[in-house]
Design a protein around this motif. Structure first.
Motif, PDB file in Angstrom:
ATOM      1  N   ILE A 168       0.872  -1.177   0.000  1.00 17.71           N
ATOM      2  CA  ILE A 168       0.000   0.000   0.000  1.00 17.71           C
ATOM      3  C   ILE A 168       0.911   1.230   0.000  1.00 17.71           C
ATOM      4  O   ILE A 168       0.886   2.069   0.903  1.00 17.71           O
ATOM      5  CB  ILE A 168      -0.939  -0.006   1.224  1.00 17.71           C
ATOM      6  CG1 ILE A 168      -1.504  -1.407   1.472  1.00 17.71           C
ATOM      7  CG2 ILE A 168      -2.068   0.991   1.024  1.00 17.71           C
ATOM      8  CD1 ILE A 168      -2.395  -1.953   0.374  1.00 17.71           C
ATOM      9  N   ILE A 169       1.750   1.318  -0.998  1.00 13.94           N
ATOM     10  CA  ILE A 169       2.733   2.399  -1.047  1.00 13.94           C
ATOM     11  C   ILE A 169       2.753   3.058  -2.429  1.00 13.94           C
ATOM     12  O   ILE A 169       2.509   2.413  -3.450  1.00 13.94           O
ATOM     13  CB  ILE A 169       4.158   1.899  -0.708  1.00 13.94           C
ATOM     14  CG1 ILE A 169       4.534   0.692  -1.570  1.00 13.94           C
ATOM     15  CG2 ILE A 169       4.299   1.578   0.755  1.00 13.94           C
ATOM     16  CD1 ILE A 169       5.962   0.228  -1.366  1.00 13.94           C
ATOM     17  N   LEU A 170       3.014   4.346  -2.419  1.00 17.98           N
ATOM     18  CA  LEU A 170       3.301   5.108  -3.628  1.00 17.98           C
ATOM     19  C   LEU A 170       4.748   5.590  -3.538  1.00 17.98           C
ATOM     20  O   LEU A 170       5.299   5.724  -2.446  1.00 17.98           O
ATOM     21  CB  LEU A 170       2.357   6.303  -3.750  1.00 17.98           C
ATOM     22  CG  LEU A 170       0.913   6.006  -4.166  1.00 17.98           C
ATOM     23  CD1 LEU A 170       0.050   7.237  -3.964  1.00 17.98           C
ATOM     24  CD2 LEU A 170       0.845   5.535  -5.612  1.00 17.98           C
ATOM     25  N   MET A 171       5.349   5.860  -4.688  1.00 19.31           N
ATOM     26  CA  MET A 171       6.734   6.300  -4.716  1.00 19.31           C
ATOM     27  C   MET A 171       6.809   7.759  -5.131  1.00 19.31           C
ATOM     28  O   MET A 171       6.298   8.145  -6.189  1.00 19.31           O
ATOM     29  CB  MET A 171       7.546   5.438  -5.692  1.00 19.31           C
ATOM     30  CG  MET A 171       9.035   5.633  -5.602  1.00 19.31           C
ATOM     31  SD  MET A 171       9.758   4.867  -4.128  1.00 19.31           S
ATOM     32  CE  MET A 171       9.818   3.138  -4.637  1.00 19.31           C
ATOM     33  N   ILE A 172       7.403   8.574  -4.270  1.00 19.12           N
ATOM     34  CA  ILE A 172       7.693   9.961  -4.621  1.00 19.12           C
ATOM     35  C   ILE A 172       9.084  10.008  -5.231  1.00 19.12           C
ATOM     36  O   ILE A 172      10.048   9.534  -4.634  1.00 19.12           O
ATOM     37  CB  ILE A 172       7.637  10.879  -3.385  1.00 19.12           C
ATOM     38  CG1 ILE A 172       6.219  10.931  -2.811  1.00 19.12           C
ATOM     39  CG2 ILE A 172       8.109  12.279  -3.738  1.00 19.12           C
ATOM     40  CD1 ILE A 172       6.090  11.783  -1.562  1.00 19.12           C
ATOM     41  N   ASN A 173       9.190  10.577  -6.427  1.00 21.67           N
ATOM     42  CA  ASN A 173      10.470  10.680  -7.116  1.00 21.67           C
ATOM     43  C   ASN A 173      10.853  12.145  -7.248  1.00 21.67           C
ATOM     44  O   ASN A 173      10.111  12.934  -7.833  1.00 21.67           O
ATOM     45  CB  ASN A 173      10.390  10.048  -8.511  1.00 21.67           C
ATOM     46  CG  ASN A 173       9.827   8.648  -8.474  1.00 21.67           C
ATOM     47  OD1 ASN A 173      10.137   7.888  -7.561  1.00 21.67           O
ATOM     48  ND2 ASN A 173       9.002   8.296  -9.451  1.00 21.67           N
ATOM     49  N   VAL A 174      11.998  12.505  -6.695  1.00 21.86           N
ATOM     50  CA  VAL A 174      12.484  13.886  -6.763  1.00 21.86           C
ATOM     51  C   VAL A 174      13.838  13.877  -7.467  1.00 21.86           C
ATOM     52  O   VAL A 174      14.837  13.442  -6.884  1.00 21.86           O
ATOM     53  CB  VAL A 174      12.620  14.511  -5.355  1.00 21.86           C
ATOM     54  CG1 VAL A 174      13.155  15.939  -5.458  1.00 21.86           C
ATOM     55  CG2 VAL A 174      11.279  14.487  -4.627  1.00 21.86           C
ATOM     56  N   PRO A 175      13.903  14.319  -8.729  1.00 22.82           N
ATOM     57  CA  PRO A 175      15.190  14.321  -9.432  1.00 22.82           C
ATOM     58  C   PRO A 175      16.139  15.373  -8.867  1.00 22.82           C
ATOM     59  O   PRO A 175      15.716  16.440  -8.411  1.00 22.82           O
ATOM     60  CB  PRO A 175      14.797  14.658 -10.876  1.00 22.82           C
ATOM     61  CG  PRO A 175      13.499  15.388 -10.771  1.00 22.82           C
ATOM     62  CD  PRO A 175      12.794  14.808  -9.568  1.00 22.82           C
ATOM     63  N   THR A 176      17.415  15.061  -8.876  1.00 17.07           N
ATOM     64  CA  THR A 176      18.453  16.037  -8.539  1.00 17.07           C
ATOM     65  C   THR A 176      19.399  16.061  -9.734  1.00 17.07           C
ATOM     66  O   THR A 176      20.375  15.317  -9.782  1.00 17.07           O
ATOM     67  CB  THR A 176      19.186  15.654  -7.228  1.00 17.07           C
ATOM     68  OG1 THR A 176      19.498  14.249  -7.243  1.00 17.07           O
ATOM     69  CG2 THR A 176      18.316  15.927  -6.027  1.00 17.07           C
ATOM     70  N   ARG A 177      19.070  16.936 -10.668  1.00 16.65           N
ATOM     71  CA  ARG A 177      19.756  16.950 -11.964  1.00 16.65           C
ATOM     72  C   ARG A 177      21.002  17.813 -11.983  1.00 16.65           C
ATOM     73  O   ARG A 177      21.852  17.685 -12.851  1.00 16.65           O
ATOM     74  CB  ARG A 177      18.779  17.418 -13.041  1.00 16.65           C
ATOM     75  CG  ARG A 177      17.630  16.429 -13.279  1.00 16.65           C
ATOM     76  CD  ARG A 177      16.435  17.106 -13.891  1.00 16.65           C
ATOM     77  NE  ARG A 177      15.812  18.038 -12.947  1.00 16.65           N
ATOM     78  CZ  ARG A 177      14.535  18.387 -12.986  1.00 16.65           C
ATOM     79  NH1 ARG A 177      13.742  17.886 -13.910  1.00 16.65           N
ATOM     80  NH2 ARG A 177      14.050  19.240 -12.111  1.00 16.65           N
ATOM     81  N   ASN A 178      21.072  18.744 -11.027  1.00 15.81           N
ATOM     82  CA  ASN A 178      22.259  19.584 -10.935  1.00 15.81           C
ATOM     83  C   ASN A 178      22.469  19.947  -9.468  1.00 15.81           C
ATOM     84  O   ASN A 178      21.597  19.741  -8.626  1.00 15.81           O
ATOM     85  CB  ASN A 178      22.135  20.829 -11.808  1.00 15.81           C
ATOM     86  CG  ASN A 178      20.885  21.628 -11.477  1.00 15.81           C
ATOM     87  OD1 ASN A 178      20.781  22.206 -10.387  1.00 15.81           O
ATOM     88  ND2 ASN A 178      19.930  21.663 -12.403  1.00 15.81           N
ATOM     89  N   GLU A 179      23.643  20.499  -9.171  1.00 18.82           N
ATOM     90  CA  GLU A 179      24.015  20.717  -7.776  1.00 18.82           C
ATOM     91  C   GLU A 179      23.170  21.776  -7.093  1.00 18.82           C
ATOM     92  O   GLU A 179      23.041  21.776  -5.870  1.00 18.82           O
ATOM     93  CB  GLU A 179      25.502  21.076  -7.705  1.00 18.82           C
ATOM     94  CG  GLU A 179      26.387  19.908  -8.155  1.00 18.82           C
ATOM     95  CD  GLU A 179      27.868  20.209  -8.052  1.00 18.82           C
ATOM     96  OE1 GLU A 179      28.342  20.402  -6.910  1.00 18.82           O
ATOM     97  OE2 GLU A 179      28.538  20.248  -9.097  1.00 18.82           O
ATOM     98  N   SER A 180      22.538  22.675  -7.856  1.00 20.87           N
ATOM     99  CA  SER A 180      21.694  23.694  -7.245  1.00 20.87           C
ATOM    100  C   SER A 180      20.434  23.093  -6.633  1.00 20.87           C
ATOM    101  O   SER A 180      19.818  23.688  -5.749  1.00 20.87           O
ATOM    102  CB  SER A 180      21.308  24.756  -8.283  1.00 20.87           C
ATOM    103  OG  SER A 180      20.452  24.200  -9.280  1.00 20.87           O
ATOM    104  N   GLU A 181      20.052  21.914  -7.096  1.00 17.28           N
ATOM    105  CA  GLU A 181      18.830  21.277  -6.594  1.00 17.28           C
ATOM    106  C   GLU A 181      19.027  20.583  -5.250  1.00 17.28           C
ATOM    107  O   GLU A 181      18.100  19.961  -4.742  1.00 17.28           O
ATOM    108  CB  GLU A 181      18.287  20.284  -7.637  1.00 17.28           C
ATOM    109  CG  GLU A 181      17.778  20.969  -8.891  1.00 17.28           C
ATOM    110  CD  GLU A 181      17.211  19.998  -9.906  1.00 17.28           C
ATOM    111  OE1 GLU A 181      16.396  20.433 -10.732  1.00 17.28           O
ATOM    112  OE2 GLU A 181      17.578  18.803  -9.882  1.00 17.28           O
TER     113      GLU A 181
END
Length: 454
Positions: free
Chosen positions: A324-337
């Motif tokens: 019963i889980i959803l996945m949150i995906n947060v990209p870190t594409r560059n160092e400012s993120e």
């Protein structure tokens, strides 16, 4: 009596399998419950095991190791009547349902010549593997009870190993196949089993066990064959190390993060311990990986499994079994993120979006509308992400079989770029179990910013 799986240190024998048995439910599963259909989230779950082990010191409550083992077998049999899918079998060539045939759970008894305190103090995380049945640990070799090269190979959902230490201490290890449930599912099961054992053999009220009675959802059979998510993860060439972050240090970290976000003009008020610690670990892990790559930054991301039970509009019972889980995906594409207002802010934004989902059926619709190619594309993208799983607030240190609370609870056999957060035994901080490539770990574990909060 069967003797096998002997590990040695020098000339001294350390760990030995003493016996194996199959534990069946104490009452047969009714005919109308013989087929248990898996949800789409169950089908997407990888062919991995969730291995949880709880360590208990010697106590005058204990009888002989044999009597303790017999207690656990009997209470497990009683408990399996309500968790009957766990005593069934999953066919690898038709993974959309469980055959609830009461074939049972493998129960292994082992002896360890170490003192429990010595083992916990001196052993490396990889040495936990021997505590688990048949090496059924996260993203390992996925040993089956059948030949997995055969079309009709089968998977045993649940296995148990009880480990007796020389001092009289005990480690109870449980491995649940991920297609049958998430972390909340296995902790619900272990706590239920413990309460049944305490009630049957240690004068506890059997009503205590009813507080964690499982809630099973009965799905329509979809006859689908969905690909697995993140199936190619491994831990080859990786090192797993644990770090303890006291609450006082986490309080300092929360103040630092709050100040940084205010300065950025995008304040995040009242960040949680998990939010700020996740930000810190991710920042330090990427810094270590960049150094390993001679200063070359590699775009990646953060993946957070989120328990849906309590965030849906139509909430599910906390004892609901399944993925019963959803996945949150947060990209870190560059160092400012890597700034906290971006990582923590995006995490909060995504979680808020989940809170608008009406019910579990609505949560499955996006999956139903995806093609196999789209699912595989998402899965392949997540393979390079760092996965952060928080079990903080879970009933980890309340697992009481009638012998008292455990002194240590942890997960075995983690995978590359996986971070597990759990409450410390006295609830005075968070323990982070971190699995990174060996070269990354050498830098990570010496990061001054990380160590400032340990």
């Amino acid at each position: 009596m069967m003797m096998s799986k002997v590990l040695r240190f020098g000339k001294r024998q350390l760990h030995t399998i003493v016996s194996r048995d199959m534990i069946k439910p104490s009452s047969p599963t009714p005919c109308h419950l013989k087929a248990y259909n898996l949800s789409v989230y169950d089908q997407l779950a990888p062919s991995a095991y969730m291995p949880i082990v709880a360590f208990y010191p010697s106590s005058n409550i204990f009888q002989s190791p044999h009597d303790t083992t017999l207690e656990l077998k009997n209470s497990l049999s009683q408990t399996l009547t309500q968790y009957y899918p766990f005593a069934g079998r999953l066919k690898e060539n038709s993974p959309s349902y469980v055959d609830c045939n009461d074939n049972g759970v493998e129960f292994i008894e082992a002896s360890n010549e170490n003192m429990l305190s010595d083992f916990l103090q001196h052993s490396k995380h990889q040495e936990l593997d021997q505590m688990f049945p048949n090496d059924l640990i996260c993203f390992h070799s996925f040993l089956k009870l059948g030949d997995n090269k055969q079309e009709d190979s089968i998977t045993c959902p649940l296995s148990v190993q009880v480990n007796h230490f020389a001092c009289g201490g005990v480690a109870v290890a449980t491995s649940l196949h991920h297609k049958f449930g998430d972390a909340r599912s296995i902790f619900n099961f272990i706590n239920h089993w413990a309460r049944v054992n305490a009630a049957l053999f240690h004068s506890r009220d059997i009503k205590d066990a009813s507080l964690v009675n499982p809630h099973l959802i009965y799905y329509q059979n979809r006859n689908t064959n969905l690909p697995e998510m993140m199936a190619s993860r491994s831990r080859v060439g990786c090192v797993t190390t644990s770090f303890s972050f006291p609450n006082e240090k986490l309080k300092e970290l929360k103040a630092k993060v709050t100040a940084m976000t205010v300065e950025s003009g995008q304040p995040i008020m009242n960040p949680t311990r998990v939010e700020v610690l996740t930000w810190l670990i991710h920042k330090c892990a990427i810094r270590a990986n960049t150094k390993t790559n001679s200063g070359g930054f590699t775009p990646t991301g953060m993946a957070f499994p989120v328990d849906m039970r309590n965030i849906l509009v139509e909430k599910l019972p906390g004892t609901t079994i399944g993925n019963i889980i959803l996945m949150i995906n947060v990209p870190t594409r560059n160092e400012s993120e890597f700034e906290p207002h971006m990582t923590i802010g995006e995490l909060r934004k995504r979680k808020t979006q989940f809170q608008s989902i009406r019910n579990f059926e609505a949560a499955t619709r996006p999956i139903d509308e995806m093609s196999t190619e789209t699912i595989l594309e998402i899965s392949n993208g997540l393979n390079n992400y760092y996965v952060y799983s928080s079990l903080c607030g879970f009933p980890t240190y309340g697992i009481d079989f009638g012998w008292g609370k455990p002194v240590k609870v942890t997960m075995g056999g983690t995978m590359k770029n996986f971070i597990l957060l759990m409450d410390t035994p006295n609830d005075d901080g968070i323990e982070a179990t971190v699995c990174l490539e060996e070269q990354d770990m050498k830098t990570f574990q010496n990061d001054p910013e990380l160590l400032a909060f340990c």
